[in-house]
Scaffold this active site. Structure first.
Site, PDB file in Angstrom:
ATOM      1  N   CYS A   1       0.857  -1.207   0.000  1.00 21.12           N
ATOM      2  CA  CYS A   1       0.000   0.000   0.000  1.00 21.12           C
ATOM      3  C   CYS A   1       0.881   1.242   0.000  1.00 21.12           C
ATOM      4  O   CYS A   1       1.997   1.208   0.487  1.00 21.12           O
ATOM      5  CB  CYS A   1      -0.871   0.073   1.245  1.00 21.12           C
ATOM      6  SG  CYS A   1      -2.175  -1.153   1.313  1.00 21.12           S
TER       7      CYS A   1
ATOM      8  N   ARG B   1      -4.706   7.135  -0.550  1.00 23.16           N
ATOM      9  CA  ARG B   1      -3.935   5.900  -0.445  1.00 23.16           C
ATOM     10  C   ARG B   1      -4.318   4.899  -1.533  1.00 23.16           C
ATOM     11  O   ARG B   1      -5.451   4.927  -2.058  1.00 23.16           O
ATOM     12  CB  ARG B   1      -4.191   5.289   0.923  1.00 23.16           C
ATOM     13  CG  ARG B   1      -5.626   4.763   1.142  1.00 23.16           C
ATOM     14  CD  ARG B   1      -5.856   3.286   0.910  1.00 23.16           C
ATOM     15  NE  ARG B   1      -4.924   2.401   1.515  1.00 23.16           N
ATOM     16  CZ  ARG B   1      -4.981   1.983   2.772  1.00 23.16           C
ATOM     17  NH1 ARG B   1      -5.976   2.373   3.530  1.00 23.16           N
ATOM     18  NH2 ARG B   1      -4.090   1.142   3.237  1.00 23.16           N
TER      19      ARG B   1
HETATM   20  C1  LIG Z   1      -4.722  -5.536   3.769  1.00 22.16           C
HETATM   21  C2  LIG Z   1      -4.768  -4.032   4.089  1.00 22.16           C
HETATM   22  C3  LIG Z   1      -3.384  -3.474   3.983  1.00 22.16           C
HETATM   23  C4  LIG Z   1      -2.899  -3.472   2.564  1.00 22.16           C
HETATM   24  C5  LIG Z   1      -1.420  -3.408   2.554  1.00 22.16           C
HETATM   25  O1  LIG Z   1      -0.758  -2.657   3.247  1.00 22.16           O
HETATM   26  N1  LIG Z   1      -0.867  -4.298   1.793  1.00 22.16           N
HETATM   27  C6  LIG Z   1       0.545  -4.525   1.820  1.00 22.16           C
HETATM   28  C7  LIG Z   1       0.798  -5.905   1.331  1.00 22.16           C
HETATM   29  S1  LIG Z   1       2.270  -6.499   2.000  1.00 22.16           S
HETATM   30  O2  LIG Z   1       1.947  -7.124   3.292  1.00 22.16           O
HETATM   31  O3  LIG Z   1       3.206  -5.456   2.192  1.00 22.16           O
HETATM   32  O4  LIG Z   1       2.708  -7.508   1.037  1.00 22.16           O
HETATM   33  C8  LIG Z   1      -5.310  -3.728   5.479  1.00 22.16           C
HETATM   34  C9  LIG Z   1      -5.468  -2.185   5.665  1.00 22.16           C
HETATM   35  C10 LIG Z   1      -6.648  -1.982   6.612  1.00 22.16           C
HETATM   36  C11 LIG Z   1      -6.971  -3.386   7.083  1.00 22.16           C
HETATM   37  C12 LIG Z   1      -8.393  -3.619   7.642  1.00 22.16           C
HETATM   38  C13 LIG Z   1      -8.687  -2.651   8.786  1.00 22.16           C
HETATM   39  O5  LIG Z   1      -7.646  -2.671   9.764  1.00 22.16           O
HETATM   40  C14 LIG Z   1     -10.051  -2.962   9.438  1.00 22.16           C
HETATM   41  C15 LIG Z   1     -10.227  -4.438   9.833  1.00 22.16           C
HETATM   42  C16 LIG Z   1      -9.415  -4.746  11.103  1.00 22.16           C
HETATM   43  C17 LIG Z   1      -9.638  -6.211  11.520  1.00 22.16           C
HETATM   44  O6  LIG Z   1      -8.861  -6.474  12.657  1.00 22.16           O
HETATM   45  C18 LIG Z   1      -9.236  -7.143  10.392  1.00 22.16           C
HETATM   46  C19 LIG Z   1     -10.052  -6.844   9.158  1.00 22.16           C
HETATM   47  C20 LIG Z   1      -9.923  -5.382   8.684  1.00 22.16           C
HETATM   48  C21 LIG Z   1     -10.988  -5.232   7.606  1.00 22.16           C
HETATM   49  C22 LIG Z   1      -8.507  -5.079   8.104  1.00 22.16           C
HETATM   50  C23 LIG Z   1      -8.157  -6.031   6.949  1.00 22.16           C
HETATM   51  C24 LIG Z   1      -6.779  -5.724   6.311  1.00 22.16           C
HETATM   52  O7  LIG Z   1      -5.774  -6.002   7.236  1.00 22.16           O
HETATM   53  C25 LIG Z   1      -6.695  -4.251   5.871  1.00 22.16           C
HETATM   54  C26 LIG Z   1      -7.683  -4.050   4.708  1.00 22.16           C
END
Ligand SMILES: C[C@H](CCC(=O)NCCS(=O)(=O)O)[C@H]1CC[C@H]2[C@@H]3[C@H](O)C[C@@H]4C[C@H](O)CC[C@]4(C)[C@H]3C[C@H](O)[C@]12C
Length: 314
Positions: free
Chosen positions: A2, A18
């Site tokens: 992200c 974002r």
């Molecule tokens: C996956 C998202 C982040 C994307 C990102 O940073 N990707 C990077 C990939 S890598 O690792 O670096 O490969 C995160 C951002 C916000 C998060 C969401 C938010 O925190 C809101 C809730 C929180 C709950 O605890 C889990 C579901 C959730 C709905 C989360 C799901 C997921 O972890 C999300 C959607």
């Protein structure tokens, strides 16, 4: 992966947005939380009732925001930070305890400026409490911005870290100080045309524009996206008016967007920019486009019912 950025236009309006990069969505929508919504914080946080708009999901009548902004022009986005984020196992006495899932909501329900948030964070514990068994705790760090500046919040094994983000950019791991220091490796990158050079008897003339930025990293890795997004954010010329500033926000983020097929996750699926979302304080509008539909859709706060006490989503 992200990426998030923030900038201010010549009239002092903030634009904050974002990319949400993952292999699939979570069923996210535009969620509006009116001031009178009865939020029940997980621990001892107070609700100061700012109205909020952003992208997220609603679980147990609670908005779980991925990124959001409030009626005072304060915005926050959560980005993955696994391997570094480590929240407290339990709540701590004489501290404001905030569950990780409610951190963005707590920030924008409670404060009007980044300075206020930074002051409050001196006595905050982020607790590893999930909202329920279906949604485990996400390991994140956050960028928080207003019309004057942004900060990065990282909660690790040794507790709370709040960094001044003078490049108004955040990606994923490692920690913010690494990303900030790494920019020095690209201090030669510059948008200006380059003079020809003499190497002995040879004259070396640039093929065209762009050579002075040669060496900017083009890959999807977090450290590379940080450099590209910070470079675009810093060098994009100032724009006047909503349309050109929203274009600026989305184009800057697209310079670090993920194309399907470029980067595979551990589960064998490709990451892609599921959505790009951003907020303008000039018109109090949240904008969104998705991987499958690049049309930028506007969601003005005025289209939601501010007098209701119910969560609303589109
Ligand atoms: C996956 C998202 C982040 C994307 C990102 O940073 N990707 C990077 C990939 S890598 O690792 O670096 O490969 C995160 C951002 C916000 C998060 C969401 C938010 O925190 C809101 C809730 C929180 C709950 O605890 C889990 C579901 C959730 C709905 C989360 C799901 C997921 O972890 C999300 C959607």
């Amino acid at each position: 992966m992200c990426t998030a950025v923030r900038f201010t236009d010549d009239k002092g309006n903030m634009y904050f947005g974002r990319n949400l990069d993952w292999s699939c969505g979570y069923g996210e929508k535009i969620v509006y939380t009116p001031a009178d919504y009865a939020w029940s914080p997980a621990f001892n946080a107070e609700d100061r009732n700012h109205a909020v708009i952003g992208t997220g999901i609603i679980v147990e009548n609670t908005p779980l925001y991925f990124d959001c902004a409030n009626d005072a022009g304060l915005a926050v986005a959560g980005l993955n930070f696994p391997g570094y984020a480590q929240y407290a196992e339990d709540s701590v006495n004489f501290s404001t305890n905030v569950a990780a899932y409610e951190f963005p909501l707590w920030v924008v329900r409670s404060f009007t400026t980044v300075d206020e948030v930074a002051e409050a964070l001196k006595n905050v514990t982020i607790v590893a409490k999930p909202i329920n068994d279906q949604y485990p705790v996400s390991m994140l760090h956050w960028i928080i911005g207003d019309a004057t500046r942004s900060i990065v919040v990282e909660y690790t094994a040794d507790g709370m870290h709040v960094y001044d983000d003078d490049v108004d950019t955040l990606t994923n791991q490692p920690e913010f100080p690494y990303h900030r220091a790494n920019l020095i490796n690209y201090v030669n990158a510059d948008p200006k045309p380059i003079d020809e050079a003499k190497w002995g008897n040879a004259t070396l003339k640039a093929w065209g524009a762009g050579l002075s930025a040669h060496g900017l990293p083009g890959d999807p890795n977090s450290t590379s996206r940080f450099v590209r997004a910070a470079y675009s954010n810093a060098h994009y010329p100032a724009k006047e008016g909503e349309k050109d500033n929203v274009t600026r926000l989305f184009k800057t983020l697209s310079s670090a967007a993920m194309v399907e097929g470029n980067s595979m996750m551990d589960n064998g699926q490709y990451e892609k920019t599921i959505y790009t979302g951003g907020y303008s304080t000039a018109t109090k509008t949240y904008y969104l486009n998705t991987y499958d539909d690049p049309t930028i859709v506007a969601y003005p706060v005025s289209e939601f019912d501010a007098s209701s006490n119910e969560l609303q989503s589109k």
